[in-house]
Design a protein around this motif. Structure first.
Motif, PDB file in Angstrom:
ATOM      1  N   GLU A   1       0.748  -1.053   0.110  1.00 50.65           N
ATOM      2  CA  GLU A   1      -0.078  -0.049   0.175  1.00 50.65           C
ATOM      3  C   GLU A   1       0.891   1.238   0.003  1.00 50.65           C
ATOM      4  O   GLU A   1       1.953   1.254   0.479  1.00 50.65           O
TER       5      GLU A   1
ATOM      6  N   GLU B   1      -4.424   5.497   3.443  1.00 52.51           N
ATOM      7  CA  GLU B   1      -4.122   4.485   2.288  1.00 52.51           C
ATOM      8  C   GLU B   1      -4.629   5.160   1.020  1.00 52.51           C
ATOM      9  O   GLU B   1      -5.700   5.578   0.973  1.00 52.51           O
TER      10      GLU B   1
ATOM     11  N   HIS C   1      -2.994   0.874  -3.744  1.00 52.61           N
ATOM     12  CA  HIS C   1      -2.691  -0.510  -3.326  1.00 52.61           C
ATOM     13  C   HIS C   1      -2.476  -1.358  -4.246  1.00 52.61           C
ATOM     14  O   HIS C   1      -3.195  -1.310  -5.380  1.00 52.61           O
TER      15      HIS C   1
HETATM   16 MG    MG Z   1      -6.594  -1.344  -0.292  1.00 51.05          MG
END
Ligand code: MG
Ligand code: ATP
Length: 578
Positions: free
Chosen positions: A207, A405, A408
Motif C-alpha cells: 500500500e 491509504e 494499493h
Molecule cells: Mg487497499
C-alpha cells in the motif's frame, strides 16, 4: 477566470460531523458538497483539482505501458458468482425490471478478466496492461472524512496480464514506479508498506500511505532497515521475550461477578491490563483453538491464520465456548482447558503471575504461571503490531505512525484467471492461466489526502501540480484606476503565458479576498494594492506567505518563473522516488 463569475460557495460554518481538517476545508472552500452519506458532488474548484490528479495518474500509467479503457459499472450477477464475490459485503446490488441481479462495480477484476479471456489467445499478445479511471461503488459500513472514504468514488484501476511470474514481477515493478511517481508529483510524503490483501486476495501486495496523524491506518516502520508494514499485516520478531525471573506466587481464584471485559476485570481487580492474558476461543478449519495474547494487545486474525496455515478461522460460538470451557464467554482461560489446542503470542513467554479466566463463570485465576499451571502447544506471532515492537527483518525497533491509504498494488497471480478459466496458449503449445497483477489509486481520495497532509490554520496549501489555479491576482480596490489597470495587465499577461490564473476583482473588502485566497490554497498570490500607483505589485507564496515586490513590467515573467520552479521541484521529486 474571474472570481465574480466563479461558483465557489464558501461556508462560515461547517457541519459538526466533518471532523477531518481536509473535509472541513473542502466544504468551507466550496470544493465539494454532500448529497448523502459517502456521496459527494464536486463543484468547479474540486472538479478542477480532481481532473488534474486524474491527468497525472493517467500520464504515469500510460508511461508504464497501460492502455486506457472504460468498463461498465453495471455488472451481471453471473460474473460475480464465477469468482464467489457476489457475497462481498460492500458490493451494491440491484435488480432490473426482469428480475435479473447486477452488482455495481467496486473493483473490476471480473470484468477485465472476462474481456481478456474472450479476446487474448496467445503469449505473443502479452504483456498487457489495461486500466481505467472510473466511478466505483462500495457500500462502506462507515463512510468517513468526506471523499476520503466514500460510497461512490473515483479510482484508477489497472490490471496486468502476463504468462509467467517473471513477467508479473516486471509489470508490478513498472506500476509500483508509476504510482510512486504520481504521488510524488502530487506533492505528498508517502511510504510504501506491506499490506493485507482483503477482498481482492492474492499474496504479495503493498500500500501507498500518505503520512497524516488523522489517517485511519496504523503503519509500522523499522528505524534501522526501513521495513514498513500496515499494522494489519506487520510481523513481529520473536526477540526479547525472555522468561521472567519474578518468583511464582501461589495460584489463587478471585470472584469476578459479571466481569467479562478486560476493562471490567482489571478495574475490579486493580491490576493493569498488562498483567492479564486474554484467551480467545476460535474454530480453525473445524477444530477448536485457544489463542492467548496480553490483555492490552489485539489478536490479528489474518496473521494468525497465515502463521498457522489455516484456511478458515472463525470466532467460536457462545454455545461452543460454554461446551469447551464450562463457563460463559468472558471467563475462558488456559488452566485446565482440555481438548483445545493452545497457541500463545511470543510475548506471553515473558509474563509471570498473571490473571486469566478460570473456566468458571464469574471467576478469574490470579498468579497464573506458564508450565507450572498450563502448557502451550505452539508459540506464534499472532498479535497486532504496535510501537516499540522488534523488527522482523533486522535488530531494529519499529515505530508506529498513522497514514491514509491512497494506493494499493497486488500480485493476484492466478486467483481470478483460474476462477474464470482465463487461459492463453503459451510458446510450448500449452494452455496456461494468465498471471495477473492489479493496481488501484484513489483519485478522489487524493483530493482530500493532499490537503489533509498540506494545510495550516488559514486553509489548504495546494502543490502547483494540482492546485485549482496556479496563481490568483488579488485586486484589492477595483474602484482604483491604477490598481484595476495593473491587476488586469498581470492577469492577461499570465494568461497569455499559459498560466492557470484567477482574478479576484469582486466587490468585497480586501480582508475577504485575503482570507478566501488563503482558504482556497492557490500557491501563488499576487497582491495588487496601493503600490500599483508606483507600478509595483507584491507576490507571495501561499506556503510561507513571504512577500516580495515586483515591478509591473517584470511581474508576469517573474511569476511564470516561480511557477516553473515549483513544477520542476515536483518532477524532480518524482525522479528521486523512481
Ligand atoms: Mg487497499
Ligand atoms: P480501505 O482499506 O481504505 O477500505 P481498500 O483496501 O478496500 O481500502 P482497495 O480495494 O485497495 O481499497 O482500493 C484501491 C484504492 O482505492 C485505495 O488505496 C484507496 O485509495 C481507494 N479507495 C478505496 N476505498 C475507497 C473509498 N471508500 N473511498 C475513496 N477511496 C477509496
Amino acid at each position: 477566470m474571474r472570481a465574480s463569475q466563479l461558483f465557489f460557495p464558501t461556508l462560515r460554518e461547517v457541519p459538526a460531523e466533518a471532523e477531518l481538517p481536509s473535509h472541513r476545508l473542502l466544504l468551507r472552500a466550496g470544493f465539494i458538497r454532500k448529497l448523502a452519506a459517502g456521496v459527494y458532488s464536486y463543484l468547479p474548484l474540486g472538479y478542477k483539482v480532481l481532473k488534474k490528479i486524474e491527468a497525472i495518474a493517467r500520464e504515469e500509467t500510460n508511461a508504464a505501458g497501460g492502455q486506457e479503457i472504460l468498463m461498465p459499472s453495471l455488472q451481471p450477477v453471473e460474473l460475480w458468482q464465477e469468482t464467489g464475490r457476489w457475497d462481498v459485503d460492500v458490493l451494491f446490488k440491484l435488480e432490473d425490471r426482469s428480475g435479473r441481479w447486477h452488482g455495481l462495480g467496486m473493483t473490476h477484476e471480473e470484468v477485465v478478466t472476462d474481456i481478456v479471456r474472450r479476446d487474448v489467445r496467445s503469449y505473443k499478445e502479452l504483456p498487457l496492461n489495461l486500466y481505467q479511471i472510473q466511478t466505483k461503488f462500495r457500500d462502506e459500513p462507515r463512510p468517513r472524512g468526506g471523499v476520503i472514504r466514500a460510497r461512490e468514488f473515483i479510482m484508477l484501476d489497472s490490471y496486468s496480464f502476463d504468462r509467467d511470474d517473471e513477467g508479473l514481477d516486471l509489470s508490478y515493478r513498472k506500476m509500483r514506479r508509476a504510482f510512486s511517481r504520481a504521488f510524488a508529483r502530487l506533492g505528498v510524503d508517502f511510504i510504501i508498506v506491506e499490506a493485507e490483501s482483503g477482498a481482492i486476495g492474492g499474496k504479495d501486495n503493498q500500500e501507498y500511505m500518505v503520512l497524516a496523524g488523522s489517517g485511519e491506518d496504523m503503519v509500522l516502520r523499522c528505524d534501522q532497515c526501513g521495513y514498513a508494514a500496515n499494522a494489519e499485516r506487520c510481523e513481529i520478531a520473536d526477540r526479547g521475550y525472555e522468561p521472567s525471573d519474578e518468583p511464582g506466587e501461589p495460584l489463587d481464584v478471585a470472584d469476578t461477578p459479571g466481569m467479562k471485559t478486560i476493562e471490567q476485570v482489571t478495574g475490579f481487580l486493580k491490576t493493569p491490563p498488562k498483567k492479564l492474558v486474554k484467551t480467545l476461543i476460535y474454530e480453525a478449519d473445524g477444530k477448536p483453538i485457544a489463542a492467548l495474547v496480553r490483555g492490552d494487545r489485539d489478536l490479528n486474525e489474518a496473521k494468525m491464520s497465515r502463521m498457522l496455515d489455516m484456511d478458515k478461522l472463525e470466532m467460536a460460538s457462545p454455545e461452543m465456548i460454554v461446551k469447551l470451557t464450562g463457563a460463559e464467554v468472558g471467563f475462558s482461560g488456559p488452566v485446565g482447558l482440555k481438548n483445545v489446542r493452545i497457541v500463545a503470542d511470543y510475548e506471553i513467554r515473558a509474563m509471570a503471575n498473571f490473571v486469566t479466566g478460570a473456566n468458571k463463570t464469574d471467576a478469574h485465576y490470579l498468579n497464573v504461571n506458564l508450565d507450572r499451571d498450563f502448557r502451550v502447544d505452539g508459540w506464534a506471532d499472532i498479535r497486532v503490531a504496535s510501537d516499540g515492537d522488534p523488527c522482523p527483518k533486522c535488530a531494529g525497533v519499529m515505530r508506529a505512525t498513522r497514514g491514509i491509504e491512497v494506493g494499493h498494488i497486488f500480485k493476484i497471480e492466478t486467483k481470478y484467471s483460474k476462477a474464470m478459466d482465463a487461459t492463453l496458449l503459451d510458446e510450448d503449445g500449452r494452455e496456461k492461466h494468465f498471471i495477473m497483477g492489479c493496481y488501484g489509486l484513489g483519485v478522489s481520495r487524493m483530493l482530500a489526502a493532499v490537503p489533509e497532509a498540506n494545510h495550516d490554520k488559514d486553509g489548504m496549501i495546494w502543490p502547483m501540480s494540482v492546485a485549482p489555479f496556479e496563481a490568483v491576482v488579488l485586486l484589492l480596490n477595483p474602484d482604483d484606476e491604477a490598481q484595476l489597470g495593473a491587476a488586469v495587465r498581470v492577469y492577461e499577461e499570465l494568461q497569455e503565458r499559459g498560466v492557470d490564473v484567477l482574478l479576484d476583482e469582486r466587490d468585497e473588502r480586501s480582508g475577504v479576498k485575503f482570507k478566501d485566497a488563503d482558504l482556497l490554497g492557490i500557491p501563488v498570490q499576487i497582491v495588487v494594492g496601493r503600490l500599483a500607483s508606483e507600478g509595483k505589485v507584491e507576490v507571495r507564496l501561499r506556503r510561507d506567505k513571504q512577500g516580495r515586490e515586483l515591478v509591473l513590467d517584470e511581474a508576469a515573467r517573474e511569476i511564470v518563473s516561480i511557477i516553473e520552479t515549483e513544477k520542476r521541484r515536483l518532477l524532480e521529486a518524482a525522479d528521486r522516488v523512481s
